[in-house]
Motif scaffolding. Structure first.
Motif, PDB file in Angstrom:
ATOM      1  N   GLY A 365      -2.173   3.051  -6.026  1.00  0.00           N
ATOM      2  CA  GLY A 365      -2.862   1.853  -6.611  1.00  0.00           C
ATOM      3  C   GLY A 365      -1.758   1.120  -7.552  1.00  0.00           C
ATOM      4  N   SER A 367       0.020  -1.811  -8.869  1.00  0.00           N
ATOM      5  CA  SER A 367      -0.084  -3.420  -8.641  1.00  0.00           C
ATOM      6  C   SER A 367       0.875  -4.257  -9.700  1.00  0.00           C
ATOM      7  CB  SER A 367      -1.382  -3.929  -8.734  1.00  0.00           C
ATOM      8  OG  SER A 367      -2.007  -3.484 -10.059  1.00  0.00           O
ATOM      9  N   GLU A 381      -2.824   4.275 -11.018  1.00  0.00           N
ATOM     10  CA  GLU A 381      -4.013   5.222 -11.248  1.00  0.00           C
ATOM     11  C   GLU A 381      -3.422   6.335 -11.805  1.00  0.00           C
ATOM     12  OE1 GLU A 381      -5.956   5.843  -7.433  1.00  0.00           O
ATOM     13  OE2 GLU A 381      -6.395   3.703  -7.012  1.00  0.00           O
ATOM     14  N   PRO A 457      -4.250   1.727   0.304  1.00  0.00           N
ATOM     15  CA  PRO A 457      -4.520   0.480  -0.244  1.00  0.00           C
ATOM     16  C   PRO A 457      -5.015  -0.456   0.830  1.00  0.00           C
ATOM     17  CG  PRO A 457      -2.125   0.937   0.011  1.00  0.00           C
ATOM     18  CD  PRO A 457      -2.793   2.180   0.348  1.00  0.00           C
TER      19      PRO A 457
END
Length: 459
Positions: A365, A367, A381, A457
């Motif tokens: 995760g 980003s 995460e 994702p």
């Protein structure tokens, strides 16, 4: 600010110091010990045994105990079983197979891989694979009767797999290690597909496949010997990239930051840190021009994978009938293998696998945001077993990560004054004792999770 030793890179560049507090790079004594345990003479004996089977062509004899692919794969299975016996049964040996017909397999033929599995102690579903292919060939890919020694292509790769199993099986790791001798490569990457299908059926989260194919020769076609480098090939954009992911990647970048490419960077750092006078040359291609290896099937399954190959190939010794013409010796015979060089390649694989298996899993995760802002923010995460995280960045034309900042156990960090437009970014997870995962580039183009994984994702 709490800091842990870096395990990913000896990258204390001038810019990194300005980027944030840095600590001296910590080396892990275990990895040095593992590298020192490699024995070239054991790999010589392994290759001689494989050569002595005459041919290991995928379509060759399967019932004989002395000749053909059947005898060869049963020998590999016995070797894995003996290694398992020495480590108290720590390996599970399986033989995934498929009956195949195709352009290079005119009649239905059972193609069998021989695979030894060393289950991880903490995160067994996370899997690190080393592979090489057992089958061999001569000039005519359909000739399954003539002698095809295949000493370098690819008994050298299988010997590296066996040596890795002997050494790594003496230790325990958080992640699962898989040692794979594949069949059917020369007939169309058949063994690679069988292994990829098996991995998906088992629900493995394959974090890395190190495919060793042609790794034992140090004398190139020109006659110049180079014992100091090995090539690591890695795909740039993912084979499994969707159309929506492609559009995003074309605009924002990621062409040189696939999971496989960052795995290659990780291996490059391992060579710099733990091997003497031996360098990884990262090649920004999936494989050699117009050619392929079993890692291609792993990539098609969505798994991070690289091909490891010698630095200088000699084509007179590949895919050739055994003969002498105009004083030139053709054929893949054992006298063309440099066992000290092969030992270096084995060391590279072993320390890379151990470092990967001791590190936390790669972050999920990841980003990034920072458009029309003077600062860049990354989020990710939490990773089980990670003591903290390190954020990395580099100029968009730099081959390796050059700047980093320790984020502690946070799952978000803002880099003041670091403009998102000018750099590529990533995040790694670090264990309490300083083992560090490969760097993960933000978004689907950099994620290490495989196709079909619930953690994959969205596009």
């Amino acid at each position: 600010m709490r800091t842990l030793p870096l395990a990913l890179a000896g990258l204390l560049l001038a810019g990194a110091t300005a980027a944030g507090a840095q600590t001296p790079v910590a080396e892990h004594p275990l990895l040095h010990r593992l590298a020192a345990e490699v024995r070239p003479e054991r790999m010589r004996a392994d290759i001689q045994t494989m050569v002595d089977f005459g041919t290991r062509h995928t379509l060759s004899e399967t019932r004989s105990e002395t000749r053909g692919i059947g005898a060869a794969r049963r020998w590999v299975q016995r070797e894995f079983e003996a290694i398992s016996s020495d480590c108290g049964g720590c390996l599970t040996v399986v033989t995934p197979s498929d009956t195949v017909t195709g352009r290079r397999v005119p009649t239905p033929t059972e193609v069998v891989d021989v695979v030894a599995i060393q289950r991880g102690t903490g995160d067994p579903n996370r899997v690190i694979i080393i592979s090489g292919h057992l089958d061999s060939r001569v000039t005519d890919v359909m000739n399954f009767t003539d002698d095809a020694p295949g000493a370098n292509d690819d008994a050298s790769g299988v010997a590296a797999v066996l040596e890795a199993a002997r050494i790594l099986s003496k230790h325990r790791f958080d992640a699962t290690l898989v040692f794979a001798a594949l069949s059917g490569e020369e007939q169309g990457l058949l063994g690679g597909k069988i292994l990829a299908d098996y991995a998906r059926a088992q629900g493995w989260r394959v974090e890395a496949n190190l495919n060793n194919d042609i790794v034992g020769n140090s004398e190139g076609q020109s006659g110049v010997r180079d014992t100091t480098r090995v090539r690591v090939f890695s795909e740039g954009t993912k084979t499994v990239e969707t159309e929506a992911q492609e559009e995003r990647r074309r605009y924002n970048g990621g062409e040189v930051d696939s999971s496989s490419r960052n795995l290659a960077r990780f291996i490059d750092v391992m060579a710099d840190r733990y091997l003497t006078n031996f360098d990884v040359e990262m090649i920004y291609r999936t494989d050699r021009y117009g050619r392929g290896g079993d890692q291609v099937e792993m990539l098609r399954a969505g798994f991070p994978a690289v091909r490891i190959s010698e630095g200088a190939e000699n084509y007179d010794r590949q895919h050739q009938d055994l003969r002498v013409e105009n004083g030139v010796h053709y054929g893949d015979t054992i006298d063309g293998v440099d066992f000290d060089y092969l030992a270096q390649v084995a060391r590279l694989n072993i320390v890379s696998m151990a470092a990967l298996a001791n590190a936390p899993a790669t972050p999920l995760g990841v980003s990034i945001e920072g458009a029309v802002k003077p600062d860049t923010t990354l989020r990710w995460e939490a990773v089980p077993g990670a003591a903290g995280y390190r954020v990395w960045w580099r100029p968009t034309t730099a081959p390796q990560w050059t700047h980093s900042r320790w984020a502690g156990d946070a799952t978000e960090i803002t880099l003041p004054g670091v403009v998102i437009d000018d750099y590529f970014f990533g995040v790694s997870a670090v264990s309490e004792d300083g083992y560090e995962s490969p760097v993960v580039f933000p978004g689907p183009s950099g994620s290490f999770v495989s196709v079909g994984d619930p953690a994959a994702p969205a596009s």
